[in-house]
Scaffold this motif. Structure first.
Motif, PDB file in Angstrom:
ATOM      1  N   PRO A 167       0.849  -1.285  -0.059  1.00  0.00           N
ATOM      2  CA  PRO A 167       0.046  -0.121   0.180  1.00  0.00           C
ATOM      3  C   PRO A 167       0.720   1.356  -0.056  1.00  0.00           C
ATOM      4  O   PRO A 167       0.530   2.546  -0.471  1.00  0.00           O
ATOM      5  CB  PRO A 167      -0.663  -0.110   1.489  1.00  0.00           C
ATOM      6  N   ARG A 168       1.896   1.142   0.528  1.00  0.00           N
ATOM      7  CA  ARG A 168       2.933   2.492   0.589  1.00  0.00           C
ATOM      8  C   ARG A 168       3.837   2.365  -0.864  1.00  0.00           C
ATOM      9  O   ARG A 168       4.384   3.687  -1.020  1.00  0.00           O
ATOM     10  CB  ARG A 168       4.053   2.108   1.515  1.00  0.00           C
ATOM     11  N   TRP A 169       3.568   1.523  -1.694  1.00  0.00           N
ATOM     12  CA  TRP A 169       4.604   1.443  -2.694  1.00  0.00           C
ATOM     13  C   TRP A 169       3.899   2.177  -3.995  1.00  0.00           C
ATOM     14  O   TRP A 169       3.503   1.766  -5.062  1.00  0.00           O
ATOM     15  CB  TRP A 169       5.183   0.060  -3.233  1.00  0.00           C
ATOM     16  N   THR A 170       3.673   3.533  -3.685  1.00  0.00           N
ATOM     17  CA  THR A 170       2.948   4.481  -4.733  1.00  0.00           C
ATOM     18  C   THR A 170       4.010   4.854  -5.765  1.00  0.00           C
ATOM     19  O   THR A 170       3.422   5.380  -6.728  1.00  0.00           O
ATOM     20  CB  THR A 170       2.418   5.507  -4.042  1.00  0.00           C
ATOM     21  N   ARG A 171       5.162   4.662  -5.479  1.00  0.00           N
ATOM     22  CA  ARG A 171       6.250   4.880  -6.444  1.00  0.00           C
ATOM     23  C   ARG A 171       7.365   3.975  -6.203  1.00  0.00           C
ATOM     24  O   ARG A 171       7.612   3.759  -5.035  1.00  0.00           O
ATOM     25  CB  ARG A 171       6.874   6.473  -6.338  1.00  0.00           C
ATOM     26  N   TYR A 230      11.279   7.606  -3.855  1.00  0.00           N
ATOM     27  CA  TYR A 230      10.449   6.536  -4.215  1.00  0.00           C
ATOM     28  C   TYR A 230      10.722   5.976  -2.656  1.00  0.00           C
ATOM     29  O   TYR A 230      11.354   5.640  -2.006  1.00  0.00           O
ATOM     30  CB  TYR A 230      11.009   5.549  -5.085  1.00  0.00           C
ATOM     31  N   PRO A 231       9.236   5.541  -2.343  1.00  0.00           N
ATOM     32  CA  PRO A 231       9.064   4.414  -1.124  1.00  0.00           C
ATOM     33  C   PRO A 231       9.865   2.989  -1.334  1.00  0.00           C
ATOM     34  O   PRO A 231      10.383   2.593  -0.370  1.00  0.00           O
ATOM     35  CB  PRO A 231       7.827   4.186  -1.129  1.00  0.00           C
ATOM     36  N   LEU A 232      10.114   2.792  -2.681  1.00  0.00           N
ATOM     37  CA  LEU A 232      11.104   1.441  -2.824  1.00  0.00           C
ATOM     38  C   LEU A 232      12.060   1.802  -3.939  1.00  0.00           C
ATOM     39  O   LEU A 232      11.601   2.236  -5.204  1.00  0.00           O
ATOM     40  CB  LEU A 232      10.140   0.474  -3.084  1.00  0.00           C
ATOM     41  N   ALA A 255      11.917   9.161   2.587  1.00  0.00           N
ATOM     42  CA  ALA A 255      12.343   8.743   3.954  1.00  0.00           C
ATOM     43  C   ALA A 255      11.052   7.719   4.589  1.00  0.00           C
ATOM     44  O   ALA A 255       9.936   7.854   4.110  1.00  0.00           O
ATOM     45  CB  ALA A 255      11.823  10.100   4.988  1.00  0.00           C
ATOM     46  N   GLY A 256      11.741   6.716   5.261  1.00  0.00           N
ATOM     47  CA  GLY A 256      10.747   5.670   5.602  1.00  0.00           C
ATOM     48  C   GLY A 256      10.630   4.550   4.675  1.00  0.00           C
ATOM     49  O   GLY A 256      10.006   3.627   4.746  1.00  0.00           O
ATOM     50  N   GLY A 257      11.499   4.686   3.475  1.00  0.00           N
ATOM     51  CA  GLY A 257      11.460   3.783   2.395  1.00  0.00           C
ATOM     52  C   GLY A 257      12.553   2.904   2.372  1.00  0.00           C
ATOM     53  O   GLY A 257      13.056   2.720   3.519  1.00  0.00           O
ATOM     54  N   ASP A 258      12.655   2.046   1.403  1.00  0.00           N
ATOM     55  CA  ASP A 258      13.514   0.779   1.448  1.00  0.00           C
ATOM     56  C   ASP A 258      14.305   0.794   0.277  1.00  0.00           C
ATOM     57  O   ASP A 258      13.798   1.152  -0.805  1.00  0.00           O
ATOM     58  CB  ASP A 258      12.686  -0.562   1.447  1.00  0.00           C
ATOM     59  N   LEU A 259      15.719   0.278   0.436  1.00  0.00           N
ATOM     60  CA  LEU A 259      16.762   0.380  -0.581  1.00  0.00           C
ATOM     61  C   LEU A 259      17.048  -1.121  -0.798  1.00  0.00           C
ATOM     62  O   LEU A 259      17.361  -1.782   0.272  1.00  0.00           O
ATOM     63  CB  LEU A 259      17.959   1.155  -0.357  1.00  0.00           C
ATOM     64  N   VAL A 260      16.602  -1.785  -2.040  1.00  0.00           N
ATOM     65  CA  VAL A 260      17.273  -3.086  -2.126  1.00  0.00           C
ATOM     66  C   VAL A 260      18.185  -3.442  -3.374  1.00  0.00           C
ATOM     67  O   VAL A 260      18.069  -3.004  -4.196  1.00  0.00           O
ATOM     68  CB  VAL A 260      15.854  -4.069  -2.596  1.00  0.00           C
ATOM     69  N   MET A 294      21.212  -7.206  -0.017  1.00  0.00           N
ATOM     70  CA  MET A 294      21.373  -6.125   0.801  1.00  0.00           C
ATOM     71  C   MET A 294      20.284  -5.290   1.173  1.00  0.00           C
ATOM     72  O   MET A 294      19.748  -4.812  -0.195  1.00  0.00           O
ATOM     73  CB  MET A 294      22.728  -5.728   0.793  1.00  0.00           C
ATOM     74  N   THR A 295      19.839  -4.841   2.050  1.00  0.00           N
ATOM     75  CA  THR A 295      18.696  -3.922   2.077  1.00  0.00           C
ATOM     76  C   THR A 295      18.996  -2.795   3.252  1.00  0.00           C
ATOM     77  O   THR A 295      19.678  -3.087   4.117  1.00  0.00           O
ATOM     78  CB  THR A 295      17.546  -4.810   2.535  1.00  0.00           C
ATOM     79  N   ALA A 296      18.354  -1.815   3.121  1.00  0.00           N
ATOM     80  CA  ALA A 296      18.323  -0.619   4.101  1.00  0.00           C
ATOM     81  C   ALA A 296      17.079  -0.093   4.249  1.00  0.00           C
ATOM     82  O   ALA A 296      16.260   0.164   3.252  1.00  0.00           O
ATOM     83  CB  ALA A 296      19.456   0.278   3.781  1.00  0.00           C
ATOM     84  N   HIS A 297      16.646   0.263   5.461  1.00  0.00           N
ATOM     85  CA  HIS A 297      15.195   1.034   5.695  1.00  0.00           C
ATOM     86  C   HIS A 297      15.686   2.376   5.924  1.00  0.00           C
ATOM     87  O   HIS A 297      16.504   2.672   7.079  1.00  0.00           O
ATOM     88  CB  HIS A 297      14.546   0.255   6.865  1.00  0.00           C
ATOM     89  N   MET A 298      15.466   3.534   5.395  1.00  0.00           N
ATOM     90  CA  MET A 298      15.653   4.671   5.492  1.00  0.00           C
ATOM     91  C   MET A 298      14.957   5.359   6.588  1.00  0.00           C
ATOM     92  O   MET A 298      13.884   5.402   6.448  1.00  0.00           O
ATOM     93  CB  MET A 298      15.570   5.533   4.123  1.00  0.00           C
TER      94      MET A 298
END
Length: 299
Positions: A167-171, A230-232, A255-260, A294-298
């Motif tokens: 639901p948060r992946w609007t972009r 982007y959230p993702l 902010a609050g997004g994820d990097l994969v 590898m992932t990171a949550h911003m």
């Protein structure tokens, strides 16, 4: 079709291959280790961006394909007549049985399970009964069919996180999209507003074609098509370009997004952590066959 099979020393492989293709009407030439599957077999490995430890095998088997038997015979005669070809030996000249090459190629690609319910299925296969989410994807010029561990790990992460996060992946940004497999996977699992970018125009077109085949909507273009946050953000490339891309990739994560990130060998984890440390704390989220995700949550 007829094939001429030659035994060639390492120093002459390029010369013989060039002669076969450039002057002797060969349709194709393949090179294999003449000592494969024996105690003398010697594997050649090189890291991305680094030269291979040696140029070729000590002895190679060259297989040249010709339209006519006379062409193959003439090529063998002309090659062996050269003074420099005294160490080149003919192993065989034989007819190649007619085959349905399309069917043979297709037989090498089976459906790929990402999770129990999410599958990548070539267009010529029926989806497995357990598949509730199906991506249709055929092998092509662009990287990404779901068979490589890096691709599977990215898609597995998206599938596992999508129930809570989609639901948060609007972009969503897929940087280095290749075939578009990650972008399409995200779309099938609930993401919207997807930008897929690549430096290769052929990859951009492959992404658009594959998106259409899967009935999903996304934007595809060259890297300058990525804009804003982007959230993702997804990037399945290789460790060296990922390190160089740390500033722009992190700048694209909301902010609050994820990097994969994927395309990283296990031994490269610390390098990536150091490269991204000014912006985020990368951690290893998955591993398969020597590769890691590898992932990171911003914050």
């Amino acid at each position: 079709m007829f094939e001429l099979v030659l035994l060639v020393p390492e120093a002459l492989v390029e010369t013989v291959s060039d002669a076969l293709m450039g002057e002797l009407d060969a349709l194709s030439v393949s090179v294999e280790d003449a000592d494969a599957d024996t105690d003398a077999e010697h594997a050649l490995f090189g890291e991305p961006g680094m030269p291979a430890p040696q140029a070729g095998w000590q002895r190679s088997t060259l297989t040249a394909l010709f339209a006519q038997e006379s062409q193959a015979s003439d090529a063998a005669t002309l090659l062996l007549a050269q003074a420099w070809a005294q160490d080149v030996h003919v192993q065989a000249l034989r007819e190649v049985a007619e085959q349905d090459w399309v069917r043979l190629t297709q037989s090498q690609f089976d459906p790929v399970a990402i999770t129990e319910s999410f599958w990548i299925v070539p267009s010529w296969h029926a989806p497995p009964p357990a598949a509730t989410t199906v991506m249709r994807l055929d092998p092509g010029l662009a990287f990404g069919t779901g068979t490589h561990p890096t691709t599977r790990m990215c898609l597995r992460w998206i599938a596992r996180q999508s129930p809570a996060l989609s639901p948060r992946w609007t972009r969503v940004l897929d940087y280095g999209c290749g075939s578009g497999i990650l972008a399409i996977g995200a779309a099938l699992l609930g993401a919207r507003g997807i930008d897929a970018v690549d430096i290769d125009p052929a990859a951009v077109q492959a992404t658009l074609d594959n998106a259409q085949a899967n009935g999903v909507t996304l934007n595809a273009g060259l890297p300058d098509a990525a804009h804003g946050r982007y959230p993702l953000v997804l990037a399945n490339i290789l460790a060296s370009p990922l390190k160089l891309l740390a500033p722009p990739l992190c700048a694209h994560v909301d902010a609050g997004g994820d990097l994969v990130l994927a395309g990283i060998l296990e031994r490269q984890a610390d390098e990536l952590k150091a490269a991204y440390a000014p912006w985020c704390a990368l951690e290893v989220s998955d591993s398969e066959d020597g590769w890691i995700l590898m992932t990171a949550h911003m914050a």
